[in-house]
Design an enzyme around this catalytic site. Structure first.
Site, PDB file in Angstrom:
ATOM      1  N   ASN A  12       0.870  -1.184   0.000  1.00  0.00           N
ATOM      2  CA  ASN A  12       0.000   0.000   0.000  1.00  0.00           C
ATOM      3  C   ASN A  12       0.906   1.233   0.000  1.00  0.00           C
ATOM      4  O   ASN A  12       1.470   1.581   1.033  1.00  0.00           O
ATOM      5  CB  ASN A  12      -0.890  -0.040   1.250  1.00  0.00           C
ATOM      6  N   LYS A  14       0.107   4.274  -0.315  1.00  0.00           N
ATOM      7  CA  LYS A  14      -0.531   5.498   0.198  1.00  0.00           C
ATOM      8  C   LYS A  14      -0.266   6.638  -0.807  1.00  0.00           C
ATOM      9  O   LYS A  14      -0.222   6.377  -2.002  1.00  0.00           O
ATOM     10  CB  LYS A  14      -0.028   5.799   1.618  1.00  0.00           C
ATOM     11  N   HIS A 102      -9.545   1.553   4.891  1.00  0.00           N
ATOM     12  CA  HIS A 102      -8.271   1.730   5.602  1.00  0.00           C
ATOM     13  C   HIS A 102      -8.483   2.723   6.749  1.00  0.00           C
ATOM     14  O   HIS A 102      -9.251   3.678   6.617  1.00  0.00           O
ATOM     15  CB  HIS A 102      -7.203   2.235   4.632  1.00  0.00           C
ATOM     16  N   GLU A 104      -6.803   5.120   7.770  1.00  0.00           N
ATOM     17  CA  GLU A 104      -6.549   6.533   7.416  1.00  0.00           C
ATOM     18  C   GLU A 104      -7.760   7.133   6.716  1.00  0.00           C
ATOM     19  O   GLU A 104      -8.081   8.312   6.899  1.00  0.00           O
ATOM     20  CB  GLU A 104      -5.277   6.625   6.550  1.00  0.00           C
ATOM     21  N   GLU A 174      -5.370  -4.439  10.888  1.00  0.00           N
ATOM     22  CA  GLU A 174      -4.306  -3.460  11.086  1.00  0.00           C
ATOM     23  C   GLU A 174      -4.560  -2.675  12.373  1.00  0.00           C
ATOM     24  O   GLU A 174      -5.332  -1.703  12.373  1.00  0.00           O
ATOM     25  CB  GLU A 174      -4.271  -2.476   9.912  1.00  0.00           C
ATOM     26  N   GLY A 180       2.689   2.535  10.691  1.00  0.00           N
ATOM     27  CA  GLY A 180       3.675   3.581  10.467  1.00  0.00           C
ATOM     28  C   GLY A 180       4.428   4.006  11.721  1.00  0.00           C
ATOM     29  O   GLY A 180       5.132   5.003  11.714  1.00  0.00           O
ATOM     30  N   SER A 220       3.492  -1.831  10.374  1.00  0.00           N
ATOM     31  CA  SER A 220       4.953  -1.929  10.541  1.00  0.00           C
ATOM     32  C   SER A 220       5.514  -3.311  10.216  1.00  0.00           C
ATOM     33  O   SER A 220       6.427  -3.793  10.889  1.00  0.00           O
ATOM     34  CB  SER A 220       5.358  -1.485  11.951  1.00  0.00           C
TER      35      SER A 220
END
Ligand code: PGA
Length: 261
Positions: A12, A14, A102, A104, A174, A180, A220
């Site tokens: 991904n 992003k 996701h 985000e 996730e 991240g 991560s």
């Protein structure tokens, strides 16, 4: 007994890499991988929308065995939705896998479980495979609400979706606190949640769907920790952000089964 689910690793990107970077990346990744890597692992690349056409051209002309992915889509097929991209538009570019929900997108763009559900239906209705993301915040984990949060996301996300479609899907667990941040869930914690998710899927869509659905871990994931995660019986793959941006590092991830040899 080993299960029949083929490992699936997704990158991904992003909002990183323009279409020229994307072309360089895919060529480099292609030269780094061996034939048996594709036999052992399915691979999808989720680039920004602006890169997809370039990636499609090169992947198809060189017959590279990468699935073309996207990171999002709108749930309507067309219409007055300025700035949006629809599922049929992606399908036309040979996109086969679309990340939906996701964290985000949920956090920064207000995606609710209801929107996620509509998007999943749009992706499936256009012959593509969704990667449904779920996961808890650190606060929710610390207050013992992780399981119920994830269960709620899965139940609401899968509402009204046929068993056959559920069986064909990918779910990405996730934990938000691991995305991240360099902090990964322990493989035991990740396995426990993925087993829980499989149980929720069994309740919603039956045992056959639960046995077939592939569950990725994300947050991560790096070349140094992927082998241990992939060794867990209910973790079938990885959704990788930061470590998918550089071809050498992503190749090392895909070749996790060679680690320690
Ligand atoms: P990360 O991102 O690997 O950089 O933690 C994972 C994701 O958000 O899909």
């Amino acid at each position: 007994m080993a299960n029949a689910r083929k490992p699936f690793i997704s990158g991904n990107w992003k909002m990183n890499h323009n279409h020229l970077d994307a072309v360089q990346f895919i060529q480099k990744l292609y030269y780094r991988l061996e034939k048996d890597d594709y036999e052992a692992v399915e691979i999808s690349i989720h680039s920004p929308f602006t890169d997809i056409r370039s990636l499609q051209t090169i992947i198809e002309s060189d017959k590279m065995k990468f699935h073309i992915g996207a990171q999002n889509c709108h749930y309507e097929p067309s219409g007055a939705f300025t700035g949006e991209v629809s599922a049929p538009m992606l399908a036309k570019l040979s996109v086969s896998h679309v990340i939906i929900g996701h964290s985000e997108r949920r956090e920064y763009f207000g995606e609710t479980d209801e929107i996620v559900n509509k998007k999943l239906k749009a992706v499936l209705g256009n012959g593509m495979t969704p990667i449904l993301c779920c996961g808890e915040t650190l606060e929710e984990r610390e207050s013992g609400e992780a399981n119920s949060k994830v269960e709620g996301q899965i139940r609401a996300g899968l509402a009204g979706i046929t068993k056959e479609h559920v069986a064909s899907m990918v779910i990405a667990y996730e934990p938000i606190w691991a995305i991240g941040t360099g902090a990964t869930a322990t493989s035991a914690d990740a396995e426990e949640m993925c087993l829980h998710i499989r149980g929720v899927v069994a309740g919603v869509a039956g045992n056959d769907a639960a046995e077939s659905v592939r569950i990725q871990y994300g947050g991560s994931v790096k070349p140094g920790n992927i082998a241990e995660l992939m060794a867990q019986p209910n973790i079938d793959g990885a959704l990788v952000g930061g470590a998918s941006l550089e071809a050498d590092e992503f190749a090392a991830l895909i070749q996790y089964r060679n680690h320690g040899r």
